[in-house]
Write an enzyme that holds these catalytic residues in place. Structure first.
Site, mmCIF file in Angstrom:
data_model
loop_
_atom_site.group_PDB
_atom_site.id
_atom_site.type_symbol
_atom_site.label_atom_id
_atom_site.label_comp_id
_atom_site.label_asym_id
_atom_site.label_seq_id
_atom_site.Cartn_x
_atom_site.Cartn_y
_atom_site.Cartn_z
ATOM 1 N N LYS A 8 -8.562 9.997 -17.576
ATOM 2 C CA LYS A 8 -8.939 10.717 -18.794
ATOM 3 C C LYS A 8 -7.992 10.312 -19.928
ATOM 4 O O LYS A 8 -7.880 9.149 -20.218
ATOM 5 C CB LYS A 8 -8.946 12.219 -18.502
ATOM 6 N N ARG A 21 0.819 -1.207 0.000
ATOM 7 C CA ARG A 21 0.000 0.000 0.000
ATOM 8 C C ARG A 21 0.859 1.266 0.000
ATOM 9 O O ARG A 21 0.488 2.281 -0.575
ATOM 10 C CB ARG A 21 -0.942 -0.006 1.219
ATOM 11 N N ASP A 69 -4.754 21.578 -10.928
ATOM 12 C CA ASP A 69 -5.318 20.390 -11.565
ATOM 13 C C ASP A 69 -5.017 20.487 -13.061
ATOM 14 O O ASP A 69 -5.568 21.335 -13.754
ATOM 15 C CB ASP A 69 -6.828 20.329 -11.286
HETATM 16 C C1 LIG Z 1 -12.327 13.759 -13.898
HETATM 17 C C2 LIG Z 1 -11.620 14.864 -13.265
HETATM 18 C C3 LIG Z 1 -11.106 14.738 -11.960
HETATM 19 C C4 LIG Z 1 -11.357 13.543 -11.096
HETATM 20 O O1 LIG Z 1 -10.855 12.380 -11.624
HETATM 21 P P1 LIG Z 1 -11.420 10.933 -11.266
HETATM 22 O O2 LIG Z 1 -10.315 10.045 -11.726
HETATM 23 O O3 LIG Z 1 -12.693 10.753 -12.021
HETATM 24 O O4 LIG Z 1 -11.629 10.890 -9.793
HETATM 25 C C5 LIG Z 1 -10.393 15.795 -11.441
HETATM 26 N N1 LIG Z 1 -10.203 16.920 -12.146
HETATM 27 C C6 LIG Z 1 -10.685 17.081 -13.390
HETATM 28 C C7 LIG Z 1 -10.440 18.353 -14.120
HETATM 29 C C8 LIG Z 1 -11.420 16.064 -13.995
HETATM 30 O O5 LIG Z 1 -11.933 16.245 -15.209
#
Ligand SMILES: *Cc1c(COP(=O)(O)O)cnc(C)c1O
Length: 389
Positions: A207, A57, A182
């Site tokens: 993504k 982990r 982000d």
């Molecule tokens: C999808 C997304 C997230 C979160 O990602 P997950 O893997 O679905 O938890 C965070 N920031 C942005 C900009 C996103 O599009």
């Protein structure tokens, strides 16, 4: 081996990052490593500070290889991997904010990021303030004595407002405030936040990086050792880790990431053009459009765009009207997420995603996949007839 690739250009680095054939009998891709228990060499080894792997982990060979790869991608010191993109976001926030602190969060952030700040950070005694994504250098006026961090997401979710990251970072640095960004939209290909002085880059690997709508995974990359240690201890304390199959798939995705994004970025253009000619549309959101929020900053700081766009329909079309249009499409199912190979539509209630949203009309986000755009446009052409009953 992959440390050597720091000096290579990005495409070359993406081929080699995190790969260690010499550790795996020449196997090209680091294999899936399923482990919780990792055996110590001896009783004495248990007490040694120099043991590389103690428990699956906390780290293991595959998580190490993946973290090394994404750290190279973002040009950072070291990374943590997490069970989802959202877990990477929340781990970074928790690592740098404590009770009594004030945090500045961009108003156009990913909605679940917003909900975490509203429901959790506030409950833990953190003062959360949302700021305008176009604030730029004006952020300096919002920084207080107890401001612990500035959180950015650029371009923002849904409306793709592009932030002036260099201006915000300059204001933050002048006051010793940590910055987090982000970077999921750019996947580390189109924008390089750490090169602009951002301290922590977070991403969802669900993504474009994994790219096939079959992985939940995230990561955060720190610019230096001190920030990395804070991130890592927050992850370890909360039991945050990533699944081995997911790490494997995301690492494989890195090898083709650049060309898949390039293709998605090209495929969205004819769809944007088609929507521009539609009288049913009130507004189109994509950073490449002149007049888009932060368009000039996007031209200055970004190497391109991906295959995401949004459309606000005119007020005269009800949710039911738009639903008829969407349900009549053969190639655009309704689904969350993006960055996969297939086209998708996601409706959004923007009033829950922004401090203030005055616009009327139904809002849809489109993820444009790898289909032939002539087929996508033919589908939209037949579908739009169903918008008016
Ligand atoms: C999808 C997304 C997230 C979160 O990602 P997950 O893997 O679905 O938890 C965070 N920031 C942005 C900009 C996103 O599009």
């Amino acid at each position: 081996m992959s440390e050597d690739h720091k000096n290579h250009r990005r495409s070359t680095m993406l081929v080699h990052a995190g790969r260690k054939p010499e550790n795996y009998f020449g196997v090209v891709n680091p294999p899936v490593c399923r482990t919780s228990t990792i055996l110590y060499e001896s009783f004495a080894a248990y007490f040694s500070p120099n043991v590389k792997y103690r428990y699956g982990r906390v780290n293991n060979p595959l998580s190490n290889d993946f973290e090394e790869a994404v750290s190279l991608l973002e040009g950072g010191f070291k990374a943590i991997s997490t069970s989802s993109g959202l877990a990477a976001v929340t781990t970074a926030l928790v690592a740098f904010a404590k009770a009594g602190d004030h945090v500045l969060i961009v108003d156009s952030c990913y909605p679940p990021t917003r909900f975490f700040c509203q429901r959790r950070l506030r409950a833990y005694g953190v003062e959360v303030e949302f700021y305008d994504p176009l604030i730029g250098a004006g952020i300096a006026d919002l920084i207080r004595e107890n401001t612990a961090l500035i959180y950015m997401e650029s371009p923002g979710s849904g409306t793709f407002d592009v932030q002036d990251v260099p201006a915000i970072v300059a204001a933050a640095k002048a006051r010793g405030v940590v910055t987090i960004l982000d970077n999921t939209w750019s996947a580390g290909i189109l924008f390089h936040p750490l090169e602009h002085g951002v301290n922590i880059a977070v991403q969802s690997a669900a993504k474009y990086i994994s790219g096939h709508s079959d992985v939940n995974l995230g990561f955060a990359v720190a610019d230096d050792e001190r920030h990395y240690k804070l991130l890592k201890s927050a992850a370890v304390d909360a039991g945050i880790c990533a699944g081995s199959e997911e790490l494997y798939l995301a690492m494989r995705g890195l090898r083709t990431l650049e060309m898949r994004m390039k293709h998605a970025g090209e495929n969205v253009l004819p769809i944007l053009e088609w929507f521009k000619g539609r009288p049913e549309v009130q507004e189109i959101y994509h950073p490449s459009l002149p007049g888009a929020a932060g368009h000039d900053v996007w031209v200055r700081d970004y190497a391109g765009h991906n295959g995401l766009m949004s459309v606000l329909f005119k007020e005269e079309y009800s949710l039911e009207d738009v639903g008829r249009f969407v349900d009549s499409l053969a190639l655009f199912p309704v689904g969350s997420s993006w960055g996969g190979y297939e086209s998708l539509i996601q409706p959004s209630d923007m009033t829950t995603c922004r401090t203030k949203w005055d616009k009327k009309g139904v809002f849809l986000r489109f993820q444009i996949g790898n289909e032939d755009t002539a087929d996508l446009i033919a589908d939209l052409e037949q579908g739009i007839k169903n918008l008016k009953s």
